[in-house]
Scaffold this motif. Structure first.
Motif, mmCIF file in Angstrom:
data_model
loop_
_atom_site.group_PDB
_atom_site.id
_atom_site.type_symbol
_atom_site.label_atom_id
_atom_site.label_comp_id
_atom_site.label_asym_id
_atom_site.label_seq_id
_atom_site.Cartn_x
_atom_site.Cartn_y
_atom_site.Cartn_z
ATOM 1 N N VAL A 23 -31.682 17.786 29.491
ATOM 2 C CA VAL A 23 -32.705 17.295 30.417
ATOM 3 C C VAL A 23 -33.541 18.480 30.871
ATOM 4 C CG1 VAL A 23 -33.114 16.187 32.646
ATOM 5 C CG2 VAL A 23 -31.233 15.407 31.195
ATOM 6 N N ASN A 24 -34.849 18.375 30.694
ATOM 7 C CA ASN A 24 -35.761 19.441 31.100
ATOM 8 C C ASN A 24 -36.103 19.277 32.583
ATOM 9 O OD1 ASN A 24 -37.728 21.372 31.402
ATOM 10 N ND2 ASN A 24 -38.971 20.699 29.672
ATOM 11 N N LEU A 25 -35.645 20.208 33.400
ATOM 12 C CA LEU A 25 -35.913 20.148 34.836
ATOM 13 C C LEU A 25 -37.292 20.679 35.199
ATOM 14 C CD1 LEU A 25 -32.482 21.441 36.192
ATOM 15 C CD2 LEU A 25 -33.202 19.070 35.921
ATOM 16 N N VAL A 107 -36.146 10.193 35.726
ATOM 17 C CA VAL A 107 -36.536 9.119 34.806
ATOM 18 C C VAL A 107 -36.036 9.411 33.393
ATOM 19 C CG1 VAL A 107 -38.509 8.006 33.689
ATOM 20 C CG2 VAL A 107 -38.523 8.383 36.158
ATOM 21 N N ASP A 108 -36.173 10.661 32.971
ATOM 22 C CA ASP A 108 -35.703 11.061 31.642
ATOM 23 C C ASP A 108 -34.207 10.827 31.501
ATOM 24 O OD1 ASP A 108 -35.184 12.279 29.193
ATOM 25 O OD2 ASP A 108 -35.374 14.319 29.985
ATOM 26 N N ALA A 109 -33.426 11.379 32.448
ATOM 27 C CA ALA A 109 -31.960 11.276 32.358
ATOM 28 C C ALA A 109 -31.493 9.827 32.440
ATOM 29 C CB ALA A 109 -31.317 12.106 33.459
ATOM 30 N N ASN A 110 -32.135 9.037 33.300
ATOM 31 C CA ASN A 110 -31.752 7.633 33.440
ATOM 32 C C ASN A 110 -32.151 6.789 32.240
ATOM 33 O OD1 ASN A 110 -30.249 6.870 35.712
ATOM 34 N ND2 ASN A 110 -32.005 7.182 37.061
ATOM 35 N N GLY A 111 -33.181 7.238 31.538
ATOM 36 C CA GLY A 111 -33.706 6.452 30.436
ATOM 37 C C GLY A 111 -33.059 6.712 29.099
ATOM 38 N N ARG A 112 -32.132 7.648 29.058
ATOM 39 C CA ARG A 112 -31.495 7.962 27.780
ATOM 40 C C ARG A 112 -30.635 6.802 27.299
ATOM 41 N NH1 ARG A 112 -31.397 13.463 26.573
ATOM 42 N NH2 ARG A 112 -33.108 14.457 27.725
ATOM 43 N N ASN A 185 -25.193 22.470 31.667
ATOM 44 C CA ASN A 185 -25.312 21.439 30.632
ATOM 45 C C ASN A 185 -24.688 20.109 31.030
ATOM 46 O OD1 ASN A 185 -26.675 23.204 28.973
ATOM 47 N ND2 ASN A 185 -24.859 23.789 27.804
ATOM 48 N N ILE A 186 -24.253 20.003 32.277
ATOM 49 C CA ILE A 186 -23.660 18.764 32.789
ATOM 50 C C ILE A 186 -24.615 18.185 33.825
ATOM 51 C CG2 ILE A 186 -21.710 17.753 34.018
ATOM 52 C CD1 ILE A 186 -20.063 20.205 33.020
ATOM 53 N N VAL A 187 -25.193 17.032 33.531
ATOM 54 C CA VAL A 187 -26.188 16.424 34.412
ATOM 55 C C VAL A 187 -25.705 15.061 34.893
ATOM 56 C CG1 VAL A 187 -28.536 15.530 34.590
ATOM 57 C CG2 VAL A 187 -28.104 17.636 33.313
#
Length: 241
Positions: A23-25, A107-112, A185-187
């Motif tokens: 995930v790109n922060l 949005v990115d992390a939730n949309g995976r 690396n843990i989101v």
């Protein structure tokens, strides 16, 4: 002998990372703690990294006894700088972008999605004593960790953990990293409140749509980036390398 060593190094370098794309922060990753409505501390907390609130003003950085602000302020509890939306330019615009980047990351992390590789509702959300290998995890309710959760993987591997409800870690609980796994690396992307119990030791990036609380003596190796408020109770937060 040199050929064998070179071949070995090449083979190690070519090993593929496991898990979803990172995930790109973006600029939200410039902060150990970023919140929209406030960050409070019960002294003394110990924070390594910058902290910021926006669109909230500096008066919503409470308990830090910070210096008078210019583009930033300082506090004896923060090994870094404090920022707020009413500090001098260019801080307001920088923080506006950071908050937008936080929203994009959530949005990115939730949309995976990961097709059949998605691990759905593991242990109905009670993942105490579970060993989590790299991958994409999703819970349609909350997640509870009374004592321990283990992340097993290498320094290249990644985890995204989507939690629709709350994330609760019990008192003196811990996240254990083995095999070379690293906190950055843990989101965790959490829809409900995040509660880290007293004396807990936690690793990972916490992306929250609501609030996060680190209770007395809790320690986080990671970041707290939320869309409401963060409350620290004599807690320790260290941004990961």
């Amino acid at each position: 002998m040199k050929f064998i060593l070179a071949f070995t190094l090449l083979a190690v370098d070519c090993v593929s990372a496991l898990g979803p794309a990172a995930v790109n922060l973006r600029t939200a990753g410039n902060y150990a703690i970023l919140a929209k409505t406030g960050i409070s501390t019960v002294p003394k907390s110990v924070i390594t990294g910058n902290i910021a609130v926006s669109p909230a003003a500096g008066s919503f950085l409470t308990g830090f006894s910070s210096t008078p602000p210019t583009t930033f302020s300082t506090s004896t509890q923060v090994n870094g700088q404090l920022f707020a939306a009413d500090y001098k330019s260019p801080t307001p615009s920088v923080l506006t972008q950071a908050v937008l980047d936080l929203g994009t990351a959530i949005v990115d992390a939730n949309g995976r999605t990961n097709g059949t590789g998605l691990i759905l509702n593991l242990a109905a959300g009670n993942i105490d004593a579970r060993i989590l290998t790299p991958g994409l995890y999703k819970w349609t309710s909350g997640v509870n960790i009374p004592t321990l959760v283990v992340f097993s993987g290498t320094a290249r591997d990644t985890w995204i953990l989507q939690v629709a409800g709350t994330l609760n870690l019990g008192s003196a609980s811990q996240t254990l990293l083995i095999g070379g796994a690293v906190a950055k690396n843990i989101v965790w992307v959490v829809g409900g409140e995040i509660s880290i119990g007293a004396g807990s030791r936690v690793s990972g990036i916490l992306l929250g749509s609501t609030a996060a609380t680190l209770k007395t003596g809790a320690t986080l190796n990671g970041r707290i980036l939320v869309q409401t408020a963060v409350a620290l109770q004599k807690a320790t937060v260290t941004q990961p390398k």
